[in-house]
Design a protein around this motif. Structure first.
Motif, PDB file in Angstrom:
ATOM      1  N   SER A  24      10.840  85.861  -8.677  1.00 45.66           N
ATOM      2  CA  SER A  24       9.629  86.688  -8.659  1.00 45.66           C
ATOM      3  C   SER A  24       9.815  87.871  -9.596  1.00 45.66           C
ATOM      4  CB  SER A  24       9.335  87.197  -7.240  1.00 45.66           C
ATOM      5  OG  SER A  24       9.116  86.104  -6.376  1.00 45.66           O
ATOM      6  N   THR A  38       9.441  78.787 -10.417  1.00 43.25           N
ATOM      7  CA  THR A  38      10.453  78.022  -9.708  1.00 43.25           C
ATOM      8  C   THR A  38      11.352  77.386 -10.755  1.00 43.25           C
ATOM      9  OG1 THR A  38       8.931  77.588  -7.889  1.00 43.25           O
ATOM     10  CG2 THR A  38      10.872  76.180  -8.041  1.00 43.25           C
ATOM     11  N   THR A  67      17.323  74.741  -6.169  1.00 45.58           N
ATOM     12  CA  THR A  67      15.980  75.221  -6.495  1.00 45.58           C
ATOM     13  C   THR A  67      15.952  76.714  -6.199  1.00 45.58           C
ATOM     14  OG1 THR A  67      15.057  73.081  -5.845  1.00 45.58           O
ATOM     15  CG2 THR A  67      13.515  74.930  -6.033  1.00 45.58           C
ATOM     16  N   MET A  68      15.588  77.499  -7.216  1.00 47.15           N
ATOM     17  CA  MET A  68      15.588  78.953  -7.077  1.00 47.15           C
ATOM     18  C   MET A  68      14.214  79.504  -7.447  1.00 47.15           C
ATOM     19  SD  MET A  68      18.131  81.784  -8.885  1.00 47.15           S
ATOM     20  CE  MET A  68      19.600  80.982  -8.268  1.00 47.15           C
ATOM     21  N   GLY A  69      13.653  80.288  -6.539  1.00 47.63           N
ATOM     22  CA  GLY A  69      12.412  80.992  -6.821  1.00 47.63           C
ATOM     23  C   GLY A  69      12.737  82.331  -7.468  1.00 47.63           C
ATOM     24  N   GLY A  79      17.620  87.850  -3.078  1.00 44.77           N
ATOM     25  CA  GLY A  79      17.128  87.619  -1.724  1.00 44.77           C
ATOM     26  C   GLY A  79      16.767  88.895  -0.992  1.00 44.77           C
ATOM     27  N   SER A  81       5.499  84.644 -10.434  1.00 46.37           N
ATOM     28  CA  SER A  81       6.691  83.923  -9.985  1.00 46.37           C
ATOM     29  C   SER A  81       6.831  82.583 -10.689  1.00 46.37           C
ATOM     30  CB  SER A  81       6.661  83.738  -8.468  1.00 46.37           C
ATOM     31  OG  SER A  81       5.524  83.020  -8.084  1.00 46.37           O
ATOM     32  N   GLU A 114      15.958  78.484  -2.749  1.00 48.89           N
ATOM     33  CA  GLU A 114      15.040  77.849  -1.805  1.00 48.89           C
ATOM     34  C   GLU A 114      15.596  76.555  -1.227  1.00 48.89           C
ATOM     35  OE1 GLU A 114      11.466  77.495  -4.127  1.00 48.89           O
ATOM     36  OE2 GLU A 114      11.125  79.661  -4.116  1.00 48.89           O
ATOM     37  N   SER A 115      16.415  75.840  -2.011  1.00 55.30           N
ATOM     38  CA  SER A 115      17.016  74.615  -1.478  1.00 55.30           C
ATOM     39  C   SER A 115      18.261  74.241  -2.271  1.00 55.30           C
ATOM     40  CB  SER A 115      16.013  73.452  -1.477  1.00 55.30           C
ATOM     41  OG  SER A 115      15.695  73.073  -2.796  1.00 55.30           O
ATOM     42  N   GLN A 157      15.733  84.076  -5.283  1.00 52.82           N
ATOM     43  CA  GLN A 157      15.862  83.537  -3.932  1.00 52.82           C
ATOM     44  C   GLN A 157      16.113  82.040  -4.009  1.00 52.82           C
ATOM     45  OE1 GLN A 157      15.691  85.329  -0.817  1.00 52.82           O
ATOM     46  NE2 GLN A 157      16.645  83.396  -0.282  1.00 52.82           N
TER      47      GLN A 157
END
Length: 194
Positions: free
Chosen positions: A103, A167, A99-101, A55, A165, A73-74, A71
């Motif tokens: 990059s 997800t 849910t993880m992004g 993050g 990136s 995300e939810s 990061q």
């Protein structure tokens, strides 16, 4: 002679903190650490050190590429809670989807797309489940979307950066505890009616 009346008192004593069973759950930081362990195995890089950060914060410069940014995300509940009991406590748990992004920032040693493809191929394979089973019994890899190229991305110095990136989706089974009864012991002071 009139007796002084005092109101009846009821007090309840809850269980002490030390009596509560250890609950299974992960903080977001612990989740990031598990994913970082997996990434370090899944993306071999020669000639460069791979940095994984959790993050982005304002006013913090990015590390030198190659690096990976995680990061969350939810965090969505995906099932109704299930319950188990101990002799004094009720333990409830429910499945959550995290849910993880992720990059990927590349450099001359390794391109962002190469890192992303290396990650997604291994993450979407049974090998990922085997790896995460060694780390935790309540955090499971589900699947990853395909890598997305970011055609134009500039860093803090207005330089074009190689970025890609993906997800990813995980299942998490956190536990929540409560006393089975609202109190362990009740004491009452009652005045005799007279």
């Amino acid at each position: 002679m009139r007796q002084k009346k005092t109101p009846a008192q009821v007090t309840a004593k809850a269980p002490k903190d030390g009596e509560f069973p250890e609950l299974k759950k992960l903080t977001y930081k612990q989740m990031y650490n598990l994913v970082e362990k997996f990434i370090k195995k899944a993306i071999p890089i020669k000639g460069a050190k791979l940095t994984v950060i959790n993050g982005m914060q304002n006013r913090v410069s990015t590390p030198k590429a190659p690096f990976i940014l995680l990061q969350i995300e939810s965090d969505d509940q995906i099932s109704t809670p299930e319950t188990r009991y101990t002799n004094k406590h009720k333990i409830t748990w429910a499945r959550s989807q995290i849910t993880m992004g992720i990059s990927f920032f590349g450099n001359n040693n390794i391109a962002a797309l190469e890192m992303a493809k290396s990650f997604t191929v291994r993450f979407n394979d049974a090998w990922a489940s085997e790896q995460f089973a060694q780390y935790s019994d309540i955090f499971f890899p589900l699947y990853s979307d395909d890598a997305r190229l970011e055609p134009v991305f500039t860093d803090g110095e207005d330089q074009f950066t190689d970025k890609c990136s993906v997800t990813t989706y995980f299942e998490h089974h956190p536990e929540f505890g409560m006393c089975e009864n609202s109190a362990k012991e009740i004491s009452m002071n009652v005045n005799i009616a007279g």
